[in-house]
Design a protein around this motif. Structure first.
Motif, PDB file in Angstrom:
ATOM      1  N   ARG A 194       0.837  -1.188   0.000  1.00 27.10           N
ATOM      2  CA  ARG A 194       0.000   0.000   0.000  1.00 27.10           C
ATOM      3  C   ARG A 194       0.878   1.246   0.000  1.00 27.10           C
ATOM      4  N   PRO A 195       0.504   2.266  -0.740  1.00 29.40           N
ATOM      5  CA  PRO A 195       1.311   3.493  -0.757  1.00 29.40           C
ATOM      6  C   PRO A 195       1.216   4.217   0.592  1.00 29.40           C
ATOM      7  N   LEU A 196       2.285   4.900   0.935  1.00 33.74           N
ATOM      8  CA  LEU A 196       2.322   5.687   2.160  1.00 33.74           C
ATOM      9  C   LEU A 196       1.437   6.907   1.983  1.00 33.74           C
ATOM     10  N   THR A 197       0.508   7.105   2.901  1.00 33.53           N
ATOM     11  CA  THR A 197      -0.383   8.255   2.800  1.00 33.53           C
ATOM     12  C   THR A 197       0.101   9.340   3.749  1.00 33.53           C
ATOM     13  N   ILE A 198       0.128  10.547   3.258  1.00 33.88           N
ATOM     14  CA  ILE A 198       0.534  11.707   4.058  1.00 33.88           C
ATOM     15  C   ILE A 198      -0.721  12.508   4.353  1.00 33.88           C
ATOM     16  N   PRO A 199      -1.024  12.733   5.636  1.00 36.66           N
ATOM     17  CA  PRO A 199      -2.245  13.478   5.953  1.00 36.66           C
ATOM     18  C   PRO A 199      -2.134  14.930   5.496  1.00 36.66           C
ATOM     19  N   ALA A 200      -3.206  15.433   4.974  1.00 34.94           N
ATOM     20  CA  ALA A 200      -3.247  16.823   4.527  1.00 34.94           C
ATOM     21  C   ALA A 200      -3.462  17.735   5.731  1.00 34.94           C
ATOM     22  N   VAL A 201      -2.879  18.898   5.681  1.00 33.68           N
ATOM     23  CA  VAL A 201      -3.049  19.883   6.741  1.00 33.68           C
ATOM     24  C   VAL A 201      -4.193  20.797   6.340  1.00 33.68           C
ATOM     25  N   SER A 202      -5.119  20.964   7.245  1.00 33.51           N
ATOM     26  CA  SER A 202      -6.293  21.768   6.921  1.00 33.51           C
ATOM     27  C   SER A 202      -5.947  23.258   6.912  1.00 33.51           C
ATOM     28  N   PRO A 203      -6.611  24.021   6.069  1.00 38.46           N
ATOM     29  CA  PRO A 203      -6.381  25.476   6.046  1.00 38.46           C
ATOM     30  C   PRO A 203      -6.747  26.138   7.367  1.00 38.46           C
ATOM     31  N   ARG A 204      -7.719  25.593   8.060  1.00 39.78           N
ATOM     32  CA  ARG A 204      -8.111  26.161   9.356  1.00 39.78           C
ATOM     33  C   ARG A 204      -6.987  26.004  10.379  1.00 39.78           C
ATOM     34  N   LEU A 205      -6.311  24.855  10.352  1.00 40.10           N
ATOM     35  CA  LEU A 205      -5.180  24.640  11.255  1.00 40.10           C
ATOM     36  C   LEU A 205      -4.038  25.595  10.921  1.00 40.10           C
ATOM     37  N   LEU A 206      -3.765  25.788   9.637  1.00 39.67           N
ATOM     38  CA  LEU A 206      -2.710  26.722   9.233  1.00 39.67           C
ATOM     39  C   LEU A 206      -3.044  28.152   9.641  1.00 39.67           C
ATOM     40  N   LEU A 207      -4.291  28.554   9.492  1.00 42.04           N
ATOM     41  CA  LEU A 207      -4.708  29.899   9.883  1.00 42.04           C
ATOM     42  C   LEU A 207      -4.606  30.082  11.396  1.00 42.04           C
ATOM     43  N   THR A 208      -5.003  29.085  12.146  1.00 39.58           N
ATOM     44  CA  THR A 208      -4.902  29.156  13.599  1.00 39.58           C
ATOM     45  C   THR A 208      -3.442  29.237  14.044  1.00 39.58           C
ATOM     46  N   ALA A 209      -2.583  28.438  13.429  1.00 39.10           N
ATOM     47  CA  ALA A 209      -1.162  28.458  13.770  1.00 39.10           C
ATOM     48  C   ALA A 209      -0.535  29.808  13.418  1.00 39.10           C
ATOM     49  N   ALA A 210      -0.886  30.358  12.257  1.00 39.29           N
ATOM     50  CA  ALA A 210      -0.351  31.661  11.859  1.00 39.29           C
ATOM     51  C   ALA A 210      -0.827  32.760  12.810  1.00 39.29           C
ATOM     52  N   GLY A 211      -2.081  32.694  13.232  1.00 40.12           N
ATOM     53  CA  GLY A 211      -2.595  33.667  14.191  1.00 40.12           C
ATOM     54  C   GLY A 211      -1.896  33.574  15.532  1.00 40.12           C
ATOM     55  N   ALA A 212      -1.632  32.352  15.982  1.00 45.76           N
ATOM     56  CA  ALA A 212      -0.932  32.174  17.253  1.00 45.76           C
ATOM     57  C   ALA A 212       0.494  32.703  17.178  1.00 45.76           C
ATOM     58  N   VAL A 213       1.161  32.458  16.052  1.00 44.27           N
ATOM     59  CA  VAL A 213       2.529  32.963  15.884  1.00 44.27           C
ATOM     60  C   VAL A 213       2.540  34.491  15.883  1.00 44.27           C
ATOM     61  N   LEU A 214       1.603  35.112  15.180  1.00 42.85           N
ATOM     62  CA  LEU A 214       1.537  36.577  15.158  1.00 42.85           C
ATOM     63  C   LEU A 214       1.232  37.150  16.538  1.00 42.85           C
ATOM     64  N   LEU A 215       0.349  36.502  17.264  1.00 39.75           N
ATOM     65  CA  LEU A 215       0.030  36.953  18.620  1.00 39.75           C
ATOM     66  C   LEU A 215       1.248  36.847  19.536  1.00 39.75           C
TER      67      LEU A 215
END
Length: 67
Positions: free
Chosen positions: A8-29
């Motif tokens: 079976r091929p190795l599956t890489i989980p996708a990162v949700s845009p909501r998680l990226l937005l939350t992480a970017a907001g936390a970094v800016l804060l």
């Protein structure tokens, strides 16, 4: 003869845009908070040196010179 197994091929989980937005907001804060603690010498606070005096002990604990 051994039975063939399917690979079976190795599956890489996708990162949700909501998680990226939350992480970017936390970094800016956190960057804004670090600026206020370490470098604001009354430039952003309207009451003069109020923010400087409020964060004064935090500066010394982090080793940031302020005098």
């Amino acid at each position: 003869m051994p039975k063939a197994t399917t690979i079976r091929p190795l599956t890489i989980p996708a990162v949700s845009p909501r998680l990226l937005l939350t992480a970017a907001g936390a970094v800016l804060l956190l960057l804004a908070l670090a600026y206020l603690v370490a470098f604001d010498q009354g430039a952003l606070s309207r009451s003069g040196m109020y923010m400087h005096e409020l964060m004064h002990d935090g500066r010394h604990l982090l080793g940031v010179p302020c005098h």
